[in-house]
Design a protein around this motif. Structure first.
Motif, PDB file in Angstrom:
ATOM      1  N   GLY A   1      60.329  93.887  18.063  1.00 54.21           N
ATOM      2  CA  GLY A   1      59.520  95.891  18.028  1.00 54.21           C
ATOM      3  C   GLY A   1      59.652  96.766  18.807  1.00 54.21           C
ATOM      4  O   GLY A   1      60.332  98.295  18.528  1.00 54.21           O
ATOM      5  N   MET A   2      60.308  97.221  20.048  1.00 53.21           N
ATOM      6  CA  MET A   2      61.132  97.744  20.691  1.00 53.21           C
ATOM      7  C   MET A   2      61.888  98.270  20.037  1.00 53.21           C
ATOM      8  O   MET A   2      62.697  99.475  20.210  1.00 53.21           O
ATOM      9  CB  MET A   2      61.584  97.529  22.120  1.00 53.21           C
TER      10      MET A   2
ATOM     11  N   ALA B   1      63.318  98.268  17.008  1.00 53.35           N
ATOM     12  CA  ALA B   1      62.492  99.053  16.106  1.00 53.35           C
ATOM     13  C   ALA B   1      62.277 100.234  16.620  1.00 53.35           C
ATOM     14  O   ALA B   1      62.365 101.441  15.546  1.00 53.35           O
ATOM     15  CB  ALA B   1      61.456  98.493  14.947  1.00 53.35           C
ATOM     16  N   GLY B   2      61.440 100.138  17.822  1.00 52.84           N
ATOM     17  CA  GLY B   2      60.720 101.737  18.272  1.00 52.84           C
ATOM     18  C   GLY B   2      62.078 102.810  18.525  1.00 52.84           C
ATOM     19  O   GLY B   2      62.237 103.820  17.862  1.00 52.84           O
TER      20      GLY B   2
ATOM     21  N   TYR C   1      65.156 102.608  16.822  1.00 52.79           N
ATOM     22  CA  TYR C   1      66.101 102.892  15.713  1.00 52.79           C
ATOM     23  C   TYR C   1      65.102 104.074  14.950  1.00 52.79           C
ATOM     24  O   TYR C   1      65.571 105.457  15.350  1.00 52.79           O
ATOM     25  CB  TYR C   1      65.720 101.495  14.657  1.00 52.79           C
TER      26      TYR C   1
ATOM     27  N   ARG D   1      58.895 102.777  11.203  1.00 55.87           N
ATOM     28  CA  ARG D   1      58.087 102.799  12.070  1.00 55.87           C
ATOM     29  C   ARG D   1      56.488 101.603  11.826  1.00 55.87           C
ATOM     30  O   ARG D   1      56.384 101.858  13.029  1.00 55.87           O
ATOM     31  CB  ARG D   1      56.797 103.980  11.811  1.00 55.87           C
TER      32      ARG D   1
ATOM     33  N   HIS E   1      57.463  98.525  13.383  1.00 59.84           N
ATOM     34  CA  HIS E   1      57.538  99.321  15.101  1.00 59.84           C
ATOM     35  C   HIS E   1      56.492  98.818  15.435  1.00 59.84           C
ATOM     36  O   HIS E   1      55.958  97.926  16.656  1.00 59.84           O
ATOM     37  CB  HIS E   1      58.029 100.205  15.210  1.00 59.84           C
ATOM     38  N   THR E   2      55.309  99.796  14.761  1.00 66.87           N
ATOM     39  CA  THR E   2      53.880  99.226  15.392  1.00 66.87           C
ATOM     40  C   THR E   2      53.319  98.329  15.511  1.00 66.87           C
ATOM     41  O   THR E   2      52.298  97.782  15.791  1.00 66.87           O
ATOM     42  CB  THR E   2      53.044 100.752  14.527  1.00 66.87           C
TER      43      THR E   2
ATOM     44  N   VAL F   1      54.797  94.969  17.699  1.00 64.06           N
ATOM     45  CA  VAL F   1      54.900  95.605  19.435  1.00 64.06           C
ATOM     46  C   VAL F   1      53.420  94.742  19.061  1.00 64.06           C
ATOM     47  O   VAL F   1      53.023  94.583  20.385  1.00 64.06           O
ATOM     48  CB  VAL F   1      54.822  97.124  19.224  1.00 64.06           C
TER      49      VAL F   1
END
Lengths: 464, 208
Positions: free
Chosen positions: A16-17, A19-20, A22, A45, A48-49, A52
C-alpha cells in the motif's frame, strides 16, 4: 494464525505504501504511468487507499482482535476453523480486489470502490469475523468484558451496518453496478459511510488495540476505567453524526451540514478523554521509553491521535472548511491520522507482539530505533508539506483583487504546488524505508526463534 | 437504575453489549441520514435535468472507471470566488440521475460541474490524450487508450439502461432499442467528451 495475520498486515502495508509513493511520484512526474492503464494515477490511488485501509488496517485489527479477545476472555477462539477462513479469505479479497481496481472495476464511491462481487464476499467474511469474535466473548471465563473488546465489537457491528447500507446497488455485469441512491442522497449516505469507516475502523478499531496493548506495554492498568466507559459510549454515539462535514457548502440540506459540524465538535470530548486516559496510563512508566522501542511507537501514536482528533473537528467548522475543503490539507489530515496514529500504533504493537508469538527476542533494537526516527521524520514532513499545499490552495482559490475579480488562475496555483508535492514524496519514502527496516527486523526475529526461546504469555487452553 | 449499573449489565452480557452498540450507533443514521434518503426534494430533477443519453452515460462510466473524481470535483460551492471561477453554484436537483454521485473530495485539477461548453470537443480530445499538449504545466495523466477502444466494447449499454430504468430513470423502450446504434463507430474518448460537454449544461445553471 495471529503471526500470519501480522505477516499479511506488514505485507499489505508495504504494498500500500509503495503504491502511495508511486502515485505521489506521478504528481511530480505525470508521465510516470508510461501510458499504461493499470499504472494510471486514478486506478493506482484506489489501490493505495484500499490496500492500506482494508489490507493493512483490517489484517492488523483482525489479528490483534483474535489475540487479545482470547487473553481477555481466558478461552481459546470460538470456531477456530472459521477464524482461519476469515484470516485467509480476507487476504484473497484484498488481492483480487486490488487487481480489479487496477483493471478499472470501480463502484465510484470513495473508500468503497470495490464492486459488488467483492462487497458480497466482504459481507460474508465480516459476518464470520463477528461469529468468531462474539462467540469467543460468549464463552468467556471472565465475567466482565474488557474495554478493548467493546471497541473491537463496535468496529465489527458498525462497519457491517455502514458497508451493507452504502453498498446497495443494482448489478449490470460482474464489473459494473449502479448505486441504489442517486445524487445528493447518495452523497449523504456515502459520507455517513466514508467518515465512519474512518471513525470505527481507523479510530475505534485501533482504540481497541490501544486499550489492550498500551497497558500491556506500560505494565500498568488503564488509568481510569470510568473514563473509558464514558468515552466509549460517547464516541459510539457521536461519531456517526459527523459525516456531513464532508459536504459543507455542497448541495445537501443546511440542517444536515450544521448538525454534522456541531457533532464533529462534540466528538472532540470523547476523543480526548481517551487521549487523557492513554497518556495517564503511560505516566509513571516513562522510563520504559529508554529501553522499549515498541512503547516509543505507541506513545508517539497517541500524540498523533491527539493532534488528528483535534484537527478534524477544527476542519469541520464551516468557516475553516471553506478554506480546507477540496485541498491537500485534507490529505495531510488523513495521513497524520493514518501514518502518525494507525501505522505507528500497529508497528509498536507488532514490535511487542511478534517476539512473543514466535518466542524470541527482537532481532535488533537499533533498527527499531532507526525505524522510529525515519517514521517520525516522514510523517512530520508529510503533514507540513500538505499543510503548506492545502492552505495555499484554499486561500489562493478564494483570493479576489480590489475590483472583485479572481486574483490567480487555477493553473498557476496548481503549478505552484510542485515543491510541496516533491517534499511529500521524500516524506513518504522516509516512512516507507522505516517500514522496510521493520519488516526485515521482524523477519529476522521470526527466523531466530530457535536461538533464544522466551516463554509466551500463558493462556488457559490456548491452542494457537 | 444508575448509569453504572446499566454499564455493569452491558459489560457482563455479550448480547446486551451488541444490542447497546447497535442502538447507540444507529441513532445518528436514523435522525440524520434516513430523512435525507426519504426527502423527495433532494431526488427531484431540476428543470432541464434529464437522464444521460447512451453516449453521455457511457462516457460517465468511463469517467468512473478512470476515477477522474479523485482529482476533479463536480460541485461548485455557493461562494463568490467559486461562482466567478466555475459558474453558477450546484443544486441538488441537477444530480438526480447521478448513480453514484461524483462530487469528489479533492481538487488537484479544477472543478468540472460547469465545464460543459467551455472548451471545444477538439480541445478536450487533445487534452485527454496528451494534457501537456494544451496545458504545459499540467500534472494530469494522459489517457491514450481511450482513443483506441470502441465506446461500448462490453456491449453493455442496453443492460445499463434497463438497470437504471428499474431505479426510476425514465428511458423508453425506443431509446433503449436505439442505444447501440448511437454508440456505433464511437471511441471511448468520444463518449467521455460527450459526457464532459453535457456537464452543467442542464439544470438551472446552464453553460456560460
Amino acid at each position: 494464525m495471529v503471526a500470519w495475520l501480522t505477516g499479511f498486515a506488514i505485507f499489505w502495508s508495504l504494498v500500500g505504501m509503495a503504491a502511495g509513493i508511486y502515485v505521489a511520484a506521478e504528481l511530480v512526474w505525470p508521465t510516470l504511468d508510461f501510458g499504461r492503464e493499470w499504472l494510471s494515477y486514478g486506478r493506482l490511488r484506489n489501490l493505495h487507499t484500499n490496500v492500506v485501509i482494508f489490507g493493512f488496517g483490517i489484517a492488523a485489527l483482525m489479528g490483534t482482535a483474535f489475540y487479545s479477545v482470547q487473553r481477555t476472555c481466558h478461552v481459546p477462539l470460538f470456531a477456530p476453523g472459521l477464524a482461519w477462513f476469515c484470516a485467509l479469505a480476507w487476504q484473497v479479497v484484498i488481492l483480487l480486489g486490488g487487481l480489479s481496481l487496477l483493471a478499472g472495476w470501480n463502484g465510484g464511491k470513495e473508500y468503497a470502490e470495490l464492486e459488488w462481487p467483492f462487497d458480497i464476499a466482504i459481507t460474508v467474511i465480516w459476518v464470520s469475523f463477528a461469529v468468531v469474535f462474539f462467540g469467543t466473548i460468549a464463552k468467556r471465563r471472565i465475567q466482565q468484558i474488557y474495554v478493548s473488546n467493546w471497541f473491537y465489537g463496535a468496529l465489527i457491528i458498525v462497519i457491517a451496518m455502514l458497508h451493507i447500507v452504502n453498498s446497495q446497488a443494482i448489478p449490470v455485469a460482474w464489473s459494473k453496478s449502479y448505486s441504489l441512491f442517486a445524487g445528493a442522497q447518495d452523497a449523504v449516505v456515502q459520507w455517513w459511510y466514508g467518515h465512519n469507516a474512518v471513525g470505527f475502523l481507523l479510530t475505534g478499531g485501533f482504540l481497541g488495540m490501544l486499550y489492550y496493548f498500551l497497558p500491556k506495554h506500560a505494565d500498568r492498568p488503564i488509568w481510569s476505567y470510568r473514563l473509558s466507559i464514558v468515552a466509549f459510549w460517547a464516541f459510539t454515539y457521536s461519531y456517526i453524526w459527523a459525516g456531513p462535514h464532508h459536504l459543507h457548502y455542497n448541495a445537501v440540506p443546511e440542517w444536515v451540514q450544521s448538525l454534522g459540524m456541531v457533532m464533529s465538535l462534540v466528538l472532540l470530548a470523547p476523543s480526548w478523554a481517551t487521549l487523557v486516559n492513554g497518556v495517564m496510563t503511560v505516566a509513571g512508566a516513562w522510563e520504559k521509553l529508554r529501553t522499549d522501542p515498541a512503547l516509543k511507537f505507541i506513545v508517539l501514536s497517541l500524540a498523533f491521535y491527539g493532534l488528528a482528533t483535534f484537527e478534524g473537528p477544527m476542519m469541520a467548522i464551516k468557516s475553516v472548511n471553506v478554506v480546507s475543503h477540496f485541498t491537500d490539507w485534507t490529505i495531510g489530515h488523513v495521513h497524520s491520522g493514518a501514518l502518525g496514529w494507525n501505522a505507528l500504533i500497529t508497528f509498536g504493537t507488532f514490535y511487542f507482539l511478534l517476539p512473543r508469538l514466535v518466542g524470541a527476542e527482537l532481532y535488533s533494537h537499533s533498527l527499531a530505533n532507526w525505524h522510529f526516527w525515519l517514521a517520525l521524520a516522514g510523517v512530520m514532513l508529510y503533514v507540513l508539506a500538505m499543510w503548506g499545499a492545502g492552505v495555499s490552495q484554499g486561500l489562493l482559490w478564494l483570493s479576489l483583487d480590489e475590483i472583485g475579480e479572481l486574483r490567480y488562475s487555477f493553473k498557476d496555483i496548481m503549478a505552484s504546488m510542485a515543491p510541496y508535492y516533491a517534499l511529500r514524496l521524500v516524506a513518504g519514502c522516509s516512512f516507507f524505508i522505516g517500514a522496510v527496516l521493520m519488516a526485515y527486523n521482524l523477519w529476522m526475529t521470526a527466523k531466530g526463534r530457535s536461538v533464544v526461546r522466551a516463554t509466551p504469555p500463558p493462556v488457559v487452553g490456548e491452542a494457537w | 437504575m444508575r448509569a453504572i449499573d446499566l454499564q455493569r449489565r452491558l459489560e457482563r452480557h455479550s448480547g446486551w453489549l451488541i444490542f447497546g452498540i447497535l442502538l447507540v450507533s444507529s441513532i445518528g443514521g436514523l435522525v440524520q441520514v434516513l430523512p435525507s434518503v426519504l426527502d423527495d426534494g433532494l431526488a427531484t430533477p431540476a428543470a432541464g435535468t434529464v437522464p444521460y443519453d447512451p453516449v453521455a452515460l457511457t462516457g460517465r462510466d468511463i469517467y468512473i472507471r478512470e476515477s477522474c473524481s479523485t482529482c476533479h470535483s463536480q460541485q461548485v460551492r455557493p461562494l463568490l470566488a467559486e461562482v466567478l471561477r466555475y459558474g453558477p453554484f450546484s443544486k441538488a436537483g441537477e444530480f438526480a440521475f447521478d448513480r453514484p454521485f461524483l462530487w469528489g473530495s479533492k481538487r488537484t485539477g479544477p472543478d468540472l460541474h460547469r465545464v460543459g461548453g467551455k472548451y471545444s470537443d477538439a480541445w478536450h480530445r487533445i487534452h485527454l490524450l496528451d494534457p501537456r499538449a494544451v496545458v504545459p504545466d499540467s500534472i494530469m495523466p494522459a489517457y491514450p487508450w481511450l482513443a483506441e477502444r470502441p465506446a461500448d466494447s462490453g456491449g453493455m449499454i442496453q443492460a445499463k439502461m434497463r438497470a437504471l430504468r428499474r431505479l426510476g430513470h425514465p428511458y423508453t423502450d425506443a431509446e433503449i432499442e436505439a442505444a447501440p446504434a448511437a454508440l456505433q463507430g464511437l471511441t471511448e474518448v468520444d463518449a467521455l467528451v460527450a459526457f464532459l460537454q453535457g456537464l452543467g449544461a442542464s439544470g438551472s445553471g446552464g453553460s456560460p
